[in-house]
Design an enzyme around this catalytic site. Structure first.
Site, PDB file in Angstrom:
ATOM      1  N   CYS A   2       0.844  -1.195   0.000  1.00 22.24           N
ATOM      2  CA  CYS A   2       0.000   0.000   0.000  1.00 22.24           C
ATOM      3  C   CYS A   2       0.876   1.241   0.000  1.00 22.24           C
ATOM      4  CB  CYS A   2      -0.890   0.015   1.228  1.00 22.24           C
ATOM      5  SG  CYS A   2      -1.786  -1.518   1.524  1.00 22.24           S
ATOM      6  N   ARG A  27       3.694   0.313  -6.457  1.00 17.36           N
ATOM      7  CA  ARG A  27       3.760  -0.613  -5.331  1.00 17.36           C
ATOM      8  C   ARG A  27       2.696  -1.699  -5.429  1.00 17.36           C
ATOM      9  NH1 ARG A  27       6.600   1.711  -0.774  1.00 17.36           N
ATOM     10  NH2 ARG A  27       5.332   0.526   0.677  1.00 17.36           N
ATOM     11  N   GLU A 481      14.547 -16.789 -13.346  1.00 12.66           N
ATOM     12  CA  GLU A 481      14.123 -15.392 -13.490  1.00 12.66           C
ATOM     13  C   GLU A 481      13.310 -15.194 -14.760  1.00 12.66           C
ATOM     14  OE1 GLU A 481      13.735 -11.197 -13.000  1.00 12.66           O
ATOM     15  OE2 GLU A 481      13.862 -12.947 -11.688  1.00 12.66           O
ATOM     16  N   GLU A 488       4.714 -13.445 -14.278  1.00 18.22           N
ATOM     17  CA  GLU A 488       4.312 -12.211 -13.603  1.00 18.22           C
ATOM     18  C   GLU A 488       3.551 -11.270 -14.532  1.00 18.22           C
ATOM     19  OE1 GLU A 488       7.457 -10.903 -10.169  1.00 18.22           O
ATOM     20  OE2 GLU A 488       8.154 -10.761 -12.233  1.00 18.22           O
TER      21      GLU A 488
END
Length: 606
Positions: A2, A27, A481, A488
């Site tokens: 947050c 974020r 990775e 992702e």
């Protein structure tokens, strides 16, 4: 996760709060809100979704008032909704609170307040704080917040305003980062210094157990017990330009392109040609202390952890010290044995990753020594470690890590070189590696300029539901990775395996519709990797390769060659096309590239 932004001064608060919210969007969040105090009343607006939804819901004329707080929320207690978005207020609408973290005894406090007649309007743990603070209207806001927090168990970074006393913001920290920004007759509060770029001149970081009263003309800091704390400020480093996409469609693509300059900054002042070594002054270890190191343990999460896997390989290869990387999130739960002759290295882009911070504290509690490898100057992990390596990669706004991973790998190469030269690595070998490191920025720029050559690999992955990534030795770190980046940002299912492990189970998954991406350097393991590719092809599995010029592989559907470099540094270059590949696949699938679903850049809760 947050994001918190607060302002008190003479300017209109709303535009500054909204600008700050856009700065902390990276974020990760699912709702956003703002509260501004004016003439004894609070104006509160909050919406599920992105900051742009909040912006569209605000009055066209804006909100009057020069004191306010704002928030981007990543849901923990209560699903994403308008009602659960922050800020939260008390029943009279006088107190507003924004909060990062988790109140562990929220259910107990909520039941007690409900028994006293308090009606709750959200499912969140945070609303409890607003009602606890409002229960002491006769106290100063600072004292009311202190009294409320003494009843709370859990983690928090928070900011509070009182519409009846808008001259101050009260901020407090216990586990969640809080930064105070100092301007000209105006002050800021944020969870991340990036929100303050272009406005604050200096910053002060709260430590756990501290609470601050922030006014336009300054601030004071106390412990929750009431003891005054002397808090030094430091210059705010960085430029607001890092938060502008410029001509790029996405921050991720911009940050991939920034890698040559980022690597130059990581290398700057750290290459010692005279002694054919690297010099990392921030680690504060004399040569004799380096000789006493018998083991290196690297701790990180996600991409930082995979960079640590490569770092461990580099340290073992160049310094001949046993080295191992493991997830920081699991480290402290197994009651680890802390050894005096082990060097622990904590890795974090944000410097605020909760799991990594907890691992550091466990090491220090048991008498171990820890270095930090961190990108964000002045962050909690950097301050907790006290010594280490700043990456100087610049702001990384996209949630997925690209330039920070590359700069972390380079930092580990520098550390491995410095440790190696203290031991048995010859001057000639050191000079070879210095030349290789110096060449990296231009080589990376060359790879990025050839992005279009990845089109055949991208096309194959876009029409797939699953993908496997394999590599050997350091190539396995690159495979992990690469798979992480793809899943992702594109949401494709991707798994990484050590190439040598493929025949120990995963080979059963090979099928014509599932491509395997092979990290295939031209090194001493090439023949073994070619044998693994043959095993995949025998089972009609499509193969895509990231390799070196001149490597001939039968049956590869598509390949991309990176420039040759020193063998130890080849994994750094081989990762760059995998970043571009993930980006292109996500583009082709129409994903939200800079803010993938369910992910956050800085994970500050367990």
């Amino acid at each position: 996760m947050c994001g918190i932004v607060g302002y008190v001064g003479e300017r209109a608060a709303l535009p500054l709060l909204m600008e700050g919210l856009r700065r902390v969007e990276y974020r990760g969040y699912d709702s956003a809100g703002v509260a501004v105090a004016h003439e004894g009343r609070l104006a509160v607006h909050k919406r599920k979704g992105k900051v742009r939804e909040l912006d569209a819901a605000l009055p066209a004329a804006g909100l009057p008032g020069t004191t306010g707080i704002a928030h981007t929320r990543w849901a923990t207690h209560g699903e994403p909704s308008d009602a659960n978005a922050h800020p939260h207020t008390d029943a009279q609408g006088r107190i507003a609170v924004v909060h990062n973290g988790i109140i562990e005894n929220a259910a107990e406090l909520r039941a007690r307040l409900a028994a006293d007649g308090v009606a709750f309007r959200s499912e969140t743990d945070t609303e409890v704080l607003a009602h606890l603070i409002a229960a002491r209207p006769e106290n100063s806001l600072l004292d009311a917040v202190r009294a409320a927090l003494r009843q709370v168990k859990g983690a928090y970074g928070l900011a509070v305003i009182d519409a009846a006393r808008p001259e101050a913001i009260v901020a407090a920290r216990n586990g969640g980062p809080v930064v105070i920004g100092v301007g000209d007759e105006e002050m800021f509060v944020a969870s991340d210094a990036s929100a303050l770029m272009g406005h604050a001149k200096t910053v002060a970081h709260l430590d756990d157990g501290e609470i601050a009263e922030v006014r336009a003309d300054g601030f004071s800091v106390l412990t929750l017990e009431g003891t005054e704390t002397a808090k030094a400020t430091q210059a705010l480093e960085g430029e607001a330009a890092g938060f502008d996409k410029g001509d790029y469609a996405h921050f991720m693509r911009k940050e991939i392109a920034e890698q040559p300059d980022a690597v130059r900054r990581t290398l700057m002042g750290r290459l010692d040609a005279r002694f054919s070594t690297a010099h990392l002054g921030g680690i504060e270890l004399a040569a004799r202390e380096m000789l006493d190191i018998r083991r290196v343990k690297i701790l990180g999460c996600g991409s930082a952890g995979y960079a640590g896997v490569l770092g461990a390989h580099l340290i073992e290869t160049l310094a001949r010290i046993p080295a191992h990387a493991e997830p920081a999130s699991e480290f402290r739960y197994r009651n680890p044995v802390i050894e005096q002759d082990t060097l622990y290295v904590a890795v974090s882009q944000s410097g605020e990753t909760f799991d990594t911070l907890a691992a550091i504290q466990e090491v220090k509690r048991k008498g171990g020594r820890v270095l930090g490898v961190v990108n964000t100057v002045g962050s909690t992990i950097a301050r907790e470690c006290g010594r280490g390596v700043y990456l100087h990669a610049g702001p990384e706004v996209a949630v997925v890590s690209t330039k920070t991973w590359t700069c972390t790998a380079v930092a580990f190469a520098l550390l491995a070189l410095q440790l190696g030269r203290v031991r048995d690595l010859s001057a000639a070998q050191g000079a070879r590696l210095l030349a290789g490191l110096s060449a990296l920025p231009d080589q990376i720029a060359g790879i990025v300029a050839r992005e279009a050559e990845l089109a055949p690999l991208t096309a194959r992955l876009v029409r797939s539901e699953h993908a496997y990534f394999i590599g050997r030795a350091a190539g396995y770190a690159v495979a992990m990775e690469g798979a992480l980046k793809l899943k992702e940002v594109s949401y494709l299912h991707a798994e990484a395996y050590a190439a040598s492990e493929l025949k120990h189970g995963p080979l059963a998954l090979i099928a014509p519709e599932t491509p395997t991406v092979v990290v295939l350097p031209d090194d001493e393991l090439l023949a073994k990797n070619l044998s693994t590719i043959a095993e995949v092809r025998t089972r009609q599995g499509p193969v895509l390769a990231i390799t070196h010029p001149g490597v001939k592989v039968d049956g590869v559907e598509a390949a991309f060659a990176v420039p040759r470099s020193e063998p130890e540094l080849a994994p750094i270059l081989m990762n760059v096309p995998l970043q571009l590949l993930a980006y292109q696949v996500a583009q082709g699938l129409g994903r939200d590239i800079d803010q993938p679903r369910n992910l956050a850049k800085s994970v500050t809760v367990e």
